[in-house]
Design a protein around this motif. Structure first.
Motif, PDB file in Angstrom:
ATOM      1  N   ALA A 108     -32.894  10.739  -5.730  1.00  0.00           N
ATOM      2  CA  ALA A 108     -32.503  10.832  -4.313  1.00  0.00           C
ATOM      3  C   ALA A 108     -31.895   9.512  -3.852  1.00  0.00           C
ATOM      4  CB  ALA A 108     -33.697  11.215  -3.451  1.00  0.00           C
ATOM      5  N   ILE A 109     -32.501   8.407  -4.239  1.00  0.00           N
ATOM      6  CA  ILE A 109     -31.964   7.088  -3.867  1.00  0.00           C
ATOM      7  C   ILE A 109     -30.569   6.899  -4.460  1.00  0.00           C
ATOM      8  CG2 ILE A 109     -32.256   4.596  -4.217  1.00  0.00           C
ATOM      9  CD1 ILE A 109     -35.342   5.156  -4.021  1.00  0.00           C
ATOM     10  N   MET A 110     -30.413   7.241  -5.744  1.00  0.00           N
ATOM     11  CA  MET A 110     -29.099   7.108  -6.380  1.00  0.00           C
ATOM     12  C   MET A 110     -28.063   7.987  -5.699  1.00  0.00           C
ATOM     13  SD  MET A 110     -29.951   6.584 -10.479  1.00  0.00           S
ATOM     14  CE  MET A 110     -29.430   8.215 -10.805  1.00  0.00           C
ATOM     15  N   LEU A 111     -28.443   9.220  -5.330  1.00  0.00           N
ATOM     16  CA  LEU A 111     -27.494  10.122  -4.686  1.00  0.00           C
ATOM     17  C   LEU A 111     -27.104   9.615  -3.301  1.00  0.00           C
ATOM     18  CD1 LEU A 111     -25.796  12.661  -4.733  1.00  0.00           C
ATOM     19  CD2 LEU A 111     -27.796  13.936  -3.908  1.00  0.00           C
ATOM     20  N   ILE A 112     -28.052   9.126  -2.533  1.00  0.00           N
ATOM     21  CA  ILE A 112     -27.733   8.583  -1.204  1.00  0.00           C
ATOM     22  C   ILE A 112     -26.717   7.461  -1.336  1.00  0.00           C
ATOM     23  CG2 ILE A 112     -28.648   7.320   0.784  1.00  0.00           C
ATOM     24  CD1 ILE A 112     -31.323   8.914   0.237  1.00  0.00           C
ATOM     25  N   LYS A 113     -26.942   6.561  -2.262  1.00  0.00           N
ATOM     26  CA  LYS A 113     -26.002   5.441  -2.473  1.00  0.00           C
ATOM     27  C   LYS A 113     -24.638   5.950  -2.922  1.00  0.00           C
ATOM     28  CE  LYS A 113     -29.564   1.986  -3.300  1.00  0.00           C
ATOM     29  NZ  LYS A 113     -30.194   1.087  -4.290  1.00  0.00           N
ATOM     30  N   LYS A 114     -24.622   6.959  -3.773  1.00  0.00           N
ATOM     31  CA  LYS A 114     -23.368   7.551  -4.232  1.00  0.00           C
ATOM     32  C   LYS A 114     -22.619   8.189  -3.067  1.00  0.00           C
ATOM     33  CE  LYS A 114     -21.839  10.700  -7.887  1.00  0.00           C
ATOM     34  NZ  LYS A 114     -22.253  11.561  -8.990  1.00  0.00           N
ATOM     35  N   MET A 115     -23.349   8.910  -2.221  1.00  0.00           N
ATOM     36  CA  MET A 115     -22.709   9.592  -1.089  1.00  0.00           C
ATOM     37  C   MET A 115     -22.130   8.594  -0.090  1.00  0.00           C
ATOM     38  SD  MET A 115     -25.050  13.059  -0.549  1.00  0.00           S
ATOM     39  CE  MET A 115     -26.541  12.204  -0.120  1.00  0.00           C
ATOM     40  N   LEU A 116     -22.734   7.428   0.038  1.00  0.00           N
ATOM     41  CA  LEU A 116     -22.168   6.391   0.919  1.00  0.00           C
ATOM     42  C   LEU A 116     -20.761   6.011   0.465  1.00  0.00           C
ATOM     43  CD1 LEU A 116     -25.333   4.205   1.500  1.00  0.00           C
ATOM     44  CD2 LEU A 116     -23.952   5.286   3.299  1.00  0.00           C
ATOM     45  N   ASP A 117     -20.527   6.010  -0.842  1.00  0.00           N
ATOM     46  CA  ASP A 117     -19.201   5.675  -1.375  1.00  0.00           C
ATOM     47  C   ASP A 117     -18.159   6.750  -1.084  1.00  0.00           C
ATOM     48  OD1 ASP A 117     -20.099   3.265  -2.403  1.00  0.00           O
ATOM     49  OD2 ASP A 117     -20.507   4.097  -4.396  1.00  0.00           O
ATOM     50  N   TRP A 118     -18.602   7.958  -0.779  1.00  0.00           N
ATOM     51  CA  TRP A 118     -17.674   9.047  -0.510  1.00  0.00           C
ATOM     52  C   TRP A 118     -17.100   9.004   0.904  1.00  0.00           C
ATOM     53  CZ3 TRP A 118     -21.288  13.625  -2.242  1.00  0.00           C
ATOM     54  CH2 TRP A 118     -21.523  13.537  -3.626  1.00  0.00           C
ATOM     55  N   MET A 119     -17.615   8.121   1.758  1.00  0.00           N
ATOM     56  CA  MET A 119     -17.308   8.174   3.191  1.00  0.00           C
ATOM     57  C   MET A 119     -16.086   7.347   3.581  1.00  0.00           C
ATOM     58  SD  MET A 119     -19.660  10.227   3.991  1.00  0.00           S
ATOM     59  CE  MET A 119     -19.381  10.299   5.761  1.00  0.00           C
ATOM     60  N   SER A 120     -15.384   7.836   4.605  1.00  0.00           N
ATOM     61  CA  SER A 120     -14.337   7.045   5.228  1.00  0.00           C
ATOM     62  C   SER A 120     -15.018   6.012   6.128  1.00  0.00           C
ATOM     63  CB  SER A 120     -13.414   7.939   6.056  1.00  0.00           C
ATOM     64  OG  SER A 120     -14.128   8.517   7.126  1.00  0.00           O
ATOM     65  N   GLY A 121     -14.309   4.956   6.460  1.00  0.00           N
ATOM     66  CA  GLY A 121     -14.856   3.975   7.395  1.00  0.00           C
ATOM     67  C   GLY A 121     -15.160   4.661   8.715  1.00  0.00           C
ATOM     68  N   GLY A 122     -16.371   4.514   9.199  1.00  0.00           N
ATOM     69  CA  GLY A 122     -16.768   5.172  10.439  1.00  0.00           C
ATOM     70  C   GLY A 122     -17.217   6.607  10.254  1.00  0.00           C
ATOM     71  N   GLY A 123     -17.225   7.094   9.006  1.00  0.00           N
ATOM     72  CA  GLY A 123     -17.688   8.449   8.743  1.00  0.00           C
ATOM     73  C   GLY A 123     -19.168   8.591   9.077  1.00  0.00           C
ATOM     74  N   ILE A 124     -19.584   9.815   9.320  1.00  0.00           N
ATOM     75  CA  ILE A 124     -20.959  10.078   9.750  1.00  0.00           C
ATOM     76  C   ILE A 124     -21.675  10.923   8.701  1.00  0.00           C
ATOM     77  CG2 ILE A 124     -22.382  11.237  11.498  1.00  0.00           C
ATOM     78  CD1 ILE A 124     -20.198  10.399  13.522  1.00  0.00           C
ATOM     79  N   GLN A 125     -22.897  10.500   8.385  1.00  0.00           N
ATOM     80  CA  GLN A 125     -23.758  11.253   7.493  1.00  0.00           C
ATOM     81  C   GLN A 125     -24.927  11.815   8.289  1.00  0.00           C
ATOM     82  OE1 GLN A 125     -24.936   8.802   4.144  1.00  0.00           O
ATOM     83  NE2 GLN A 125     -23.011   9.205   3.102  1.00  0.00           N
ATOM     84  N   VAL A 126     -25.220  13.091   8.060  1.00  0.00           N
ATOM     85  CA  VAL A 126     -26.337  13.757   8.730  1.00  0.00           C
ATOM     86  C   VAL A 126     -27.319  14.216   7.650  1.00  0.00           C
ATOM     87  CG1 VAL A 126     -27.036  15.683  10.208  1.00  0.00           C
ATOM     88  CG2 VAL A 126     -24.834  14.545  10.598  1.00  0.00           C
TER      89      VAL A 126
END
Length: 181
Positions: A108-126
């Motif tokens: 879960a920790i690895m996936l959260i960090k991976k998903m952060l890399d998928w985001m545009s600047g200012g993108g929102i994660q829910v």
């Protein structure tokens, strides 16, 4: 709950999450990804609001249902840990509902960090998490998000009654929305 062909239980839920709706309704539609989409109520709602929707789901029954609901520009069938994207694809919104508790805490920790890399600047994660023993906690998610520089936009704790399997019981849930750097 219904039993999927491979014996894994998957929720049949046709209602998008109200926390996600209240947040996403205030954002101009862009490109969204629904990680662990399940039967797709959140993906469908986002699509209906004008979002370009990508989904990640490993249950074939859920994928078949998603394809009946709406045309997905991108569907990844498989484990979210195995997803690789063209580095030019960046998401304005990511939703991950009740999925992380199915992973080990380390995954879960690895996936959260991976998903952060998928985001545009200012993108929102829910994120919507069950608070379960042996699963990633909201405190750990919060620590990871804060260390990444993400800003907490909203959060709420709630308890839901579950009568879908076994005797009626309650789940503690934490919902949170984060603006990424």
């Amino acid at each position: 709950m219904s039993e999927c062909p491979d014996g894994v239980f998957c929720a049949i839920n046709n209602r998008p999450n109200p926390f996600l709706i209240s947040l996403a309704a205030t954002i101009r539609p862009g490109v969204a990804i629904d990680v662990g989409s399940g039967m797709g109520p959140n993906a469908k709602w986002l699509f209906d609001q004008g979002w370009k929707v990508h989904v990640i789901e490993q249950e074939e029954l859920a994928i078949a249902h998603l394809l009946e609901l709406f045309p997905c520009e991108y569907i990844h069938i498989g484990n979210a840990m195995d997803v690789t994207f063209d580095s030019t694809v960046k998401y304005d919104l990511l939703t991950c509902n009740y999925m992380l508790q199915h992973l080990s805490i380390d995954d879960a920790i690895m996936l959260i960090k991976k998903m952060l890399d998928w985001m545009s600047g200012g993108g929102i994660q829910v994120y919507l998490l069950f608070e379960l023993s042996g699963a990633i906690s909201y405190a750990r998610l919060k620590s990871i998000m804060e260390a990444s520089g993400a800003e907490l936009l909203a959060s709420r704790n709630r308890s839901v009654e579950d009568s879908n399997h076994g005797p009626v019981h309650h789940h503690s849930i934490v919902e949170s929305a984060w603006k990424c750097r």
